[in-house]
Each structure stands twice: as C-alpha cells, then as structure tokens.
Design a protein around this motif. Sequence first.
Motif, short mmCIF file in Angstrom:
data_model
loop_
_atom_site.label_atom_id
_atom_site.label_comp_id
_atom_site.label_asym_id
_atom_site.label_seq_id
_atom_site.Cartn_x
_atom_site.Cartn_y
_atom_site.Cartn_z
N LEU A 193 0.84 -1.02 -0.10
CA LEU A 193 -0.04 0.06 -0.14
C LEU A 193 0.79 1.27 -0.04
O LEU A 193 1.53 1.51 0.93
CB LEU A 193 -1.00 0.14 1.08
N PHE A 194 0.90 1.99 -1.13
CA PHE A 194 1.47 3.41 -1.22
C PHE A 194 0.55 4.41 -0.61
O PHE A 194 -0.49 4.53 -1.14
CB PHE A 194 2.00 3.51 -2.67
N ILE A 195 1.35 5.11 0.30
CA ILE A 195 0.61 6.12 0.80
C ILE A 195 1.42 7.59 1.13
O ILE A 195 2.66 7.52 0.87
CB ILE A 195 0.10 5.75 2.22
N LYS A 196 0.63 8.72 1.19
CA LYS A 196 1.12 9.93 1.63
C LYS A 196 0.58 10.03 3.07
O LYS A 196 -0.44 9.80 3.29
CB LYS A 196 0.77 10.98 0.72
N PRO A 197 1.37 10.26 3.98
CA PRO A 197 1.10 10.19 5.46
C PRO A 197 -0.09 11.01 5.77
O PRO A 197 -0.75 10.79 6.83
CB PRO A 197 2.50 10.77 6.10
N THR A 198 -0.26 12.27 5.05
CA THR A 198 -1.28 13.16 5.48
C THR A 198 -2.69 12.85 4.46
O THR A 198 -3.65 13.68 4.50
CB THR A 198 -0.98 14.47 4.87
N CYS A 199 -2.65 11.78 3.87
CA CYS A 199 -3.83 11.56 2.76
C CYS A 199 -4.83 10.83 3.85
O CYS A 199 -4.77 9.72 4.27
CB CYS A 199 -3.22 10.76 1.97
N GLY A 200 -6.05 11.54 3.72
CA GLY A 200 -7.29 10.91 4.57
C GLY A 200 -7.74 9.76 3.88
O GLY A 200 -8.03 8.56 4.58
N TRP A 201 -7.46 9.31 2.58
CA TRP A 201 -7.91 8.21 1.59
C TRP A 201 -7.31 7.01 2.40
O TRP A 201 -7.32 5.82 2.06
CB TRP A 201 -8.32 8.38 0.41
N CYS A 202 -5.68 7.45 2.31
CA CYS A 202 -4.86 6.42 2.65
C CYS A 202 -5.08 5.86 3.98
O CYS A 202 -5.09 4.52 4.13
CB CYS A 202 -3.44 7.20 2.67
N SER A 229 -2.59 9.45 -4.31
CA SER A 229 -2.55 8.18 -3.30
C SER A 229 -4.03 8.07 -2.75
O SER A 229 -4.65 8.90 -2.78
CB SER A 229 -1.52 8.21 -2.40
N PRO A 230 -4.39 6.71 -2.20
CA PRO A 230 -3.40 5.57 -2.17
C PRO A 230 -3.33 4.89 -3.29
O PRO A 230 -4.22 4.92 -4.40
CB PRO A 230 -4.09 4.77 -1.11
N VAL A 231 -2.21 3.86 -3.44
CA VAL A 231 -2.21 2.91 -4.39
C VAL A 231 -1.94 1.68 -3.95
O VAL A 231 -1.05 1.58 -2.99
CB VAL A 231 -1.24 3.17 -5.54
#
Length: 80
Positions: free
Chosen positions: A5-14, A52-54
């Motif tokens: 799971l590829f994320i950005k730390p501030t991404c709510g969807w992640c 993201s996410p991916v």
Amino acid sequence: MKVRLFIKPTCGWCHLAMDWLDQRGVKYELVDVFAKDGAFQEMVDLSGQQRSPVIEVDGKILADFGPEELEEFWKGLKET
C-alpha cells in the motif's frame, strides 16, 4: 498474496485504506512515498498517476480509491 500500500502520510483516503485492510486482518507492506527513496516514482510508474493511495496485490493495481472501490477490487481478486 503480496500486498503493498503506497501512501502519503497526510492523505485521508490512505488512512481509510489502512483501516479497511487492518479491520480485515490483511497483512501488507506500507510504503510511505515521502519517506522511502524512489517510492513516489515507483507509485507513479505502477499507477500512471501521482495520487494516493495505490495498492498493489500480486501485480494488480488499484489507484486513487476509497473504501467502496477497495471492496470491489478485493472481491474481484477472490474471483480470479
């Protein structure tokens, strides 16, 4: 089954994606695209986009999704 799971730390969807996987006991590798060298470019190469996410499951990709899309993607994995 290999799940990344590829994320950005501030991404709510992640965070929703992580919660979804955690609630179902899915083991996955978490890839923070800001913290890991080359991870952002790898995410773009896999998904064709910067959002993201991916998620990558055994080579199958779902990008820029919410819980509903993840549910459908996961069902499709079980059918193959």
